[in-house]
Structures are given as C-alpha cells and as structure tokens.
Write an enzyme that holds these catalytic residues in place. Structure first.
Site, PDB file in Angstrom:
ATOM      1  N   GLN A 266       0.819  -1.221   0.000  1.00 33.18           N
ATOM      2  CA  GLN A 266       0.000   0.000   0.000  1.00 33.18           C
ATOM      3  C   GLN A 266       0.849   1.265   0.000  1.00 33.18           C
ATOM      4  OE1 GLN A 266      -2.899  -0.668  -0.880  1.00 33.18           O
ATOM      5  NE2 GLN A 266      -4.284  -0.788   0.864  1.00 33.18           N
TER       6      GLN A 266
ATOM      7  N   HIS B  24       7.925   6.541  17.730  1.00 30.21           N
ATOM      8  CA  HIS B  24       6.690   6.484  16.937  1.00 30.21           C
ATOM      9  C   HIS B  24       5.758   5.442  17.564  1.00 30.21           C
ATOM     10  CE1 HIS B  24       4.090   6.818  13.532  1.00 30.21           C
ATOM     11  NE2 HIS B  24       4.383   5.646  13.010  1.00 30.21           N
TER      12      HIS B  24
HETATM   13  N1  APR Z   1      11.266  -8.163   1.057  1.00 30.02           N
HETATM   14  C1  APR Z   1      10.564  -7.311   0.280  1.00 30.02           C
HETATM   15  N2  APR Z   1       9.254  -7.097   0.405  1.00 30.02           N
HETATM   16  C2  APR Z   1       8.609  -7.770   1.364  1.00 30.02           C
HETATM   17  C3  APR Z   1       9.270  -8.677   2.219  1.00 30.02           C
HETATM   18  C4  APR Z   1      10.658  -8.860   2.040  1.00 30.02           C
HETATM   19  N3  APR Z   1      11.363  -9.715   2.796  1.00 30.02           N
HETATM   20  N4  APR Z   1       8.361  -9.184   3.072  1.00 30.02           N
HETATM   21  C5  APR Z   1       7.179  -8.621   2.780  1.00 30.02           C
HETATM   22  N5  APR Z   1       7.332  -7.758   1.737  1.00 30.02           N
HETATM   23  C6  APR Z   1       6.305  -6.956   1.062  1.00 30.02           C
HETATM   24  C7  APR Z   1       4.948  -7.642   0.961  1.00 30.02           C
HETATM   25  O1  APR Z   1       4.930  -8.586  -0.096  1.00 30.02           O
HETATM   26  C8  APR Z   1       4.024  -6.454   0.735  1.00 30.02           C
HETATM   27  O2  APR Z   1       3.767  -6.228  -0.637  1.00 30.02           O
HETATM   28  O3  APR Z   1       6.052  -5.774   1.791  1.00 30.02           O
HETATM   29  C9  APR Z   1       4.795  -5.262   1.305  1.00 30.02           C
HETATM   30  C10 APR Z   1       4.095  -4.565   2.463  1.00 30.02           C
HETATM   31  O4  APR Z   1       2.948  -3.981   1.960  1.00 30.02           O
HETATM   32  P1  APR Z   1       1.571  -3.884   2.786  1.00 30.02           P
HETATM   33  O5  APR Z   1       1.286  -5.211   3.397  1.00 30.02           O
HETATM   34  O6  APR Z   1       0.561  -3.278   1.892  1.00 30.02           O
HETATM   35  O7  APR Z   1       1.952  -2.889   3.984  1.00 30.02           O
HETATM   36  P2  APR Z   1       2.009  -1.271   3.985  1.00 30.02           P
HETATM   37  O8  APR Z   1       0.683  -0.735   4.351  1.00 30.02           O
HETATM   38  O9  APR Z   1       2.651  -0.790   2.733  1.00 30.02           O
HETATM   39  O10 APR Z   1       2.964  -1.031   5.252  1.00 30.02           O
HETATM   40  C11 APR Z   1       4.293  -1.515   5.265  1.00 30.02           C
HETATM   41  O11 APR Z   1       5.034   0.172   6.807  1.00 30.02           O
HETATM   42  O12 APR Z   1       3.874   1.740   8.090  1.00 30.02           O
HETATM   43  C12 APR Z   1       4.503   0.504   8.074  1.00 30.02           C
HETATM   44  O13 APR Z   1       3.314  -0.711   9.778  1.00 30.02           O
HETATM   45  C13 APR Z   1       3.532  -0.614   8.389  1.00 30.02           C
HETATM   46  O14 APR Z   1       5.269  -2.201   8.766  1.00 30.02           O
HETATM   47  C14 APR Z   1       4.279  -1.796   7.843  1.00 30.02           C
HETATM   48  C15 APR Z   1       4.974  -1.217   6.594  1.00 30.02           C
END
Ligand code: APR
Length: 318
Positions: free
Chosen positions: A12, A175
């Site tokens: 996201q 945070h």
């Molecule tokens: N390497 C790369 N990408 C990864 C890995 C990894 N090892 N593990 C997970 N991901 C990817 C997932 O596939 C996913 O597409 O990270 C992405 C995270 O996206 P969302 O689940 O949509 O999360 P988002 O809302 O973007 O938030 C990400 O930021 O604000 C913080 O608390 C929130 O920790 C969370 C992070």
C-alpha cells in the site's frame, strides 16, 4: 540522468510512493517486492498513466536486488502492517526478520544510497536496519515524525478552523504511544498556542484530547480499514524526506535519526528535528525543552530502548 529511487515493498505505501514519485517527476522508480507480480503490476499500471500525467520517468518492478543497484534513495516499507487491536510493537518479531533480509539485499548493491525506513515498529526497525547493513548512520533514517506532526497539525486546523499552512508544530520521540507533541513549540499564525489558551480560544483539555487522538492516529485508521494501515499520509511524509535529500533543500524535519549525545540521549534512534540535505542527516536540531517535555521525551526514549532490548533478545547479533 534521472535519480534512481528504489522502493523495497510494493504494498500500500510502496505503491503510493511510486505514484507520487512519478506524478511529481522526482526520479526513476524501481519497485521491489518478494511478491514480484505485485511490483511488476503496479509499475506497469503507473507507467500507463504517464501520457495522461505527462511524466517521462522509467518505472519497473522486480524481485531481484541486482536491479536496485546504485540507487540514490531507497525507501523501505517491506513488512507486515497492523491488524485492528495490534500495536506497532506487536510487529517486532516478524518485521525484524524481514528487515534483516532487506539490509543484506541493499548494503552491497547501493552503498551510497540515502535510506528511509517506514516499516514498524519504526525506531527499533531503523536502528536494526542500520546495524544489519552497516550503512552510515547519517544516511539511514526513519519516517515517523513528519507523519505524527502532520496528523497533529491537521487535527488542530480542524479544531481552530484555520488553514494547515498557518500552523507550525512538531511531534518528537518514539513512533508509538509515548510520542511527544511539542505544545510549547506550536504556533498558530505565528502566535504560541499557549496564548490562545490564555485568550480562551481553545482549552487545555481540548489540546490534550487532540494530542491523544494524534497518538492513536494510526490505530484509528487501522480500525476503519480493517485490513492494513494508513498509507497516503505515510507515503507523502517519506517523499518530503527524499526530496529534501535529492534537492539538497536542507529542510528541518522531525525524523527518526541516530542520536548520540543530543538531548542527553546516547546511542539510539528516535524522533528529533533534523536537517536533511545532500549529505543525509546534516544536523540534529536541539530544541529547548521545558520540564514536562523533557520528562515525556525521556519516557519515550526509554520505551524505544526497552523495545530495542526485546529485539536483541530475538536476535542477539544486534
Ligand atoms: N522483502 C521485500 N518485500 C517484502 C518482504 C521482504 N522480505 N516481506 C514482505 N514484503 C512486502 C509484501 O509482499 C508487501 O507487498 O512488503 C509489502 C508490504 O505492503 P503492505 O502489506 O501493503 O503494507 P504497507 O501498508 O505498505 O505497510 C508496510 O510500513 O507503516 C509501516 O506498519 C507498516 O510495517 C508496515 C509497513
């Protein structure tokens, strides 16, 4: 040549970052995700808006770190977001593992990048990222303070019915629930907010309510969304940091930076006002804190330290 901006995590926040970078024409984008299809699909979707939005940047999706080589900026959102009822700290174990993989992926491929971490629990994750990667501390920062400050300013603007552009304020510390809204450094149209309290324009009680809403600002959104957490405002905040670095704007921004002596704090990452320019974090600004602010800031630092100790228990190599 365009600057190269890599986004690790194409979820996201990652997708929103990519869209903002493209429409603001800040640089070329490499969207990286372990889920390669998400990275490729979002990159292609945004690229297809280029004739309409009128940008000529290169945007690609990948799951190979070699494609991120020699990035100027890396913004990390890889990780798991909160579910309703969870605190950011509940994400520690899972996101620590993910950040270790990311650190290993970027440390040799982009040793000169300015790295902005957004993954939660922010302060501890950014500290772990710096340790795992060994990248210079002034080039590894966390995004949180801009977001928390922005939430606080927005709520104040709604309350006082005044444009957000007329309000200056900032939120420091970790945070999490212990973040510290700097009431004594809050100005409405240039007037200290304390004067507005004295004049009866806003009550102390109402300000406390607004501070509490700011502290739980992320959780309020998690509860509405049911799936996932906030992403528009976090992405905007990350972009402000990236732009200040790439354009050497030397903006003063509240960020999770490595503190070593400032504010009587040693060897920890937490939210403080910093100058971001072409050398990364160029300076930590030391605000004068009153007794209450000092006390609350120190409580917040202790909470971050405690969580970092918990991280060390999970991974003793930290
Ligand atoms: N390497 C790369 N990408 C990864 C890995 C990894 N090892 N593990 C997970 N991901 C990817 C997932 O596939 C996913 O597409 O990270 C992405 C995270 O996206 P969302 O689940 O949509 O999360 P988002 O809302 O973007 O938030 C990400 O930021 O604000 C913080 O608390 C929130 O920790 C969370 C992070």
């Amino acid at each position: 040549m365009n600057k190269k901006i890599t986004l690790i995590g194409a979820g996201q926040i990652g997708g929103t970052l990519a869209h903002l970078i493209a429409t603001k024409k800040i640089g070329d984008v490499v969207l990286f995700d372990v889920a390669e299809g998400i990275a490729k699909g979002k990159a292609l979707d945004i690229a297809q808006s280029s004739p309409i939005e009128n940008f000529d940047i290169n945007i690609t999706g990948t799951s190979k770190y070699s494609d991120t080589k020699d990035s100027d900026v890396i913004i990390i959102t890889a990780g798991v977001p909160r579910k309703p009822g969870m605190t950011r700290d509940d994400l520690l174990e899972i996101n620590l593992k993910i950040i270790k993989q990311v650190a290993n992926g970027i440390k040799d491929t982009s040793p000169n990048a300015f790295v902005i971490c957004i993954t939660n629990p922010l302060d501890v994750i950014v500290m772990a990222l710096q340790k795992y990667s060994g990248l210079p501390k002034n080039k590894v920062v966390g995004m949180a303070g801009i977001l928390d400050s922005s939430r606080f300013i927005y709520f104040l603007s709604q309350e006082l019915k005044i444009s957000v552009s007329k309000i200056k304020s900032l939120v420091l510390g970790g945070h999490g629930d212990t973040m510290v809204a700097m009431v004594n450094h809050t100005f409405i149209n240039g007037t200290p907010i304390k004067e507005l309290i004295k004049a009866g324009k806003i009550s102390e009680k109402r300000i406390i309510e607004i501070i509490n809403r700011t502290k739980t600002g992320g959780a309020e959104i998690v509860k509405y969304l049911e799936k996932g957490s906030a992403f528009y405002a976090p992405a905007s905040s990350g972009i402000e940091m990236a732009e200040s670095y790439l354009k050497d704007q030397k903006k003063e921004l509240p960020c999770a930076a490595y503190i070593n002596g400032e504010y009587d704090v040693k060897d920890i990452y937490a939210g403080v006002p910093v100058i971001i320019g072409k050398n990364g974090v160029e300076k930590i600004i030391e605000l004068k804190l009153n007794k209450d602010e000092k006390e609350n800031f120190s409580k917040s630092i202790n909470a971050v330290k405690e969580l970092f100790n918990a991280a060390k228990k999970i991974d003793p190599s930290l």
